[in-house]
Design an enzyme around this catalytic site. Sequence first.
Site, PDB file in Angstrom:
ATOM      1  N   ASP A  73       0.882  -1.163   0.000  1.00  0.00           N
ATOM      2  CA  ASP A  73       0.000   0.000   0.000  1.00  0.00           C
ATOM      3  C   ASP A  73       0.927   1.223   0.000  1.00  0.00           C
ATOM      4  OD1 ASP A  73      -2.348   1.632   0.447  1.00  0.00           O
ATOM      5  OD2 ASP A  73      -1.635   1.839   2.503  1.00  0.00           O
TER       6      ASP A  73
ATOM      7  N   ASP B 106       0.130   5.015   0.738  1.00  0.00           N
ATOM      8  CA  ASP B 106       0.021   6.060   1.751  1.00  0.00           C
ATOM      9  C   ASP B 106       0.141   5.461   3.150  1.00  0.00           C
ATOM     10  OD1 ASP B 106      -0.435   9.006   1.725  1.00  0.00           O
ATOM     11  OD2 ASP B 106      -1.968   8.464   3.188  1.00  0.00           O
TER      12      ASP B 106
END
Lengths: 297, 297
Positions: free
Chosen positions: B26, B28
Site C-alpha cells: 500500500d 500512503d
Amino acid sequence: MAHKQRKMDIAEAKKLLDKTKTFIFDCDGVIWKGDSLIDGVPETIDMLKSMGKQLFFITNNSTKSRAGYLKKFTSLGLNITAENIFSSSFAAAAYLESIKFDGKVYVVGETGIGEELDLLGIKWSGCEADKGKEVTLSEGLYMDHDKDVSAVIVGFDRHFNYHKIQQATLCIRENPGCLFIATNTDAVTHLTSAQEWAGNGSMVGCIKGSTQQEPIVVGKPSSFMLDYIAEKYSIPKDEICMVGDRLDTDILFGKDGGLSTLLVLSGVTTEDRLLSPKNDIVPDFYTNQLSDLLEAK
Amino acid sequence: MAHKQRKMDIAEAKKLLDKTKTFIFDCDGVIWKGDSLIDGVPETIDMLKSMGKQLFFITNNSTKSRAGYLKKFTSLGLNITAENIFSSSFAAAAYLESIKFDGKVYVVGETGIGEELDLLGIKWSGCEADKGKEVTLSEGLYMDHDKDVSAVIVGFDRHFNYHKIQQATLCIRENPGCLFIATNTDAVTHLTSAQEWAGNGSMVGCIKGSTQQEPIVVGKPSSFMLDYIAEKYSIPKDEICMVGDRLDTDILFGKDGGLSTLLVLSGVTTEDRLLSPKNDIVPDFYTNQLSDLLEAK
C-alpha cells in the site's frame, strides 16, 4: 400471496367515507400526473371538504416549500391552503422543531428547505450559496467547515457538487452529535414527466458513502409525517385513510402506520400487478381513480 | 480477541524475506505520507530489488493513470516502472480486459480512468467532457443517454454533478446488462494531507442510491487486483506478502487473499489499537516502518 380482492363497490365506498375523518393523499398518480390534473379530482376534493373531512397532501419532493407547492395546487384549480400540504422540505423543518433543535443547519438541496427553516426561525447555510463552487487542488488544501452546524439536511439537489459533499461530510463527521437528516431516499423522482430522474436517494447515498452513517428519514416511508399529523391535529390513526398509487411506498406507509388504505389505479400500479400472486402488499380498498368516491356521496 | 503479539524481530524478518518472492505495498502510510517520503524507503526498495524480489505498489486512488502515478514515484526518488503500479484506474480497465469487454464505457471520474481505457483501446465517454454541465429545468425536459454504453465506471470525481449522476443512472438502469464498476468505495481519501476528504464511497453511494444496484468493486478490499497479479505473473499466493498500514483494508485484503501480512506503524494504525482486545484483525507480523527490513539483509 394476495388475498382475494375486488374493486371497491358503492357500499364499501360509503363505509369508507363514513369511518374516515381524515384523508392523506399522495399527489403524483392520485391528484395529478406530472402537470396534468387527473379527471374529477377538484369535484372529489370539494365533496370531501363539504362533508367536513380533513385533507392532507403529502409529497416526498423537497425542492419547493409548502408555499411553493401551493402555487401548483392553485394553478391546477385546487382549492386548498398551505397548511394542508406536507412536503418533505416542511417535514425536515418540522422534525427539527419537534426535537426543540436550537442549532444551525447545513442544507444540501434546493430552495424549499431553506424557506421552511426560515418560517421556523432556524439558522442555516449552504443550498444555493454553494452552487457552482469548485474544489481546486493545491498542496495542503484545507476546507474549513462550519463548527456551529449541528444538523445537515440532504434533499434533492440539481446543483449537487463536491464542495457540498465535503462540507456536509465534515459537519456530520467532525461536529459532535451533528444530525444527518434525509428528506427522503427515493431512487427516482419525477423532475419532468418525460422520463425518470435520479432522485434524492442519490444525494443521500453519497453522504452515507462518505460518512458511513445512516440518516434520519422524515419523508415517506418513514412514519414521521403521519405521526406529526396525528399528534398535531389529535386524530386517531384508525380514522385516517391513506390514498396512494404505489404499493411499496404509499400503501405500505399507510398499513405500517395503522391507517386504512385506498389504492387508486390512476398512477403506476396496474390491477394485474396488484392482484399478482407475487404482490403481498394488500390495500384495504382499491378503485380506478379518486373520483370514484363521488358516486358514494 | 487479538492473539498475543510482539514486534517482528530480526530472525522473523529474515524468515519473512526468505519465504517472500513478491511484496505488495500500500502506498500512503507505507511509502509516503501525503507528499513526504517515509524514512529509509528508497534504500529498502533498492535492497529488495537487489534480492530479486518482485515489488508492486497498489493504490485505490483512481484520479491518475499508472503513467501519472509514476511521476510521483520518480519525483520522490523511487526507482520503479509503471508496470509495478496498480492504481484502481488501471484495475477498472484491466477488469474490462479480463472479461473481454468490447462495448463502450461511461466514465465518472478524473483523467486516470480514461487514460487507462485508451491504452487498452476501449471506447469511452463522460469524464472531463461532462464537467460543469447543468440540468436546467423546462417542461418535458428529457435527457438523452448513450444506448451504446454497456459499462459505467465510477471513480473519485471532484467535478461530480447531477448531469453525470443522471447519465450514469440511465445507462445502468436502461441499457440491458450494463455493468456498474466502482474503482473503490473508500469513505475518505487523502486528496491533500491537510485533512480527510470525502472519497469515492460518496460517488459510488450516489449511483447505488439512484440505481439500487451494487457495483463490481475492483480496488481494495476486493481481491481483483491480487488475483490479477497472481495470475498474470504466475505467483503462488503464499509467496506474496501484503504490506500496509490499515488493518481493515490492507491487512484484511491480504489475509482474505491468502497472503502473508506485514503491518507497519508508520501510517494510521497505532500499536495500542493493534493490540487492543477490540481488534480482531491480526497481521502475521508488525513493525515500526518498512525500513526495519534493512536490518535483516
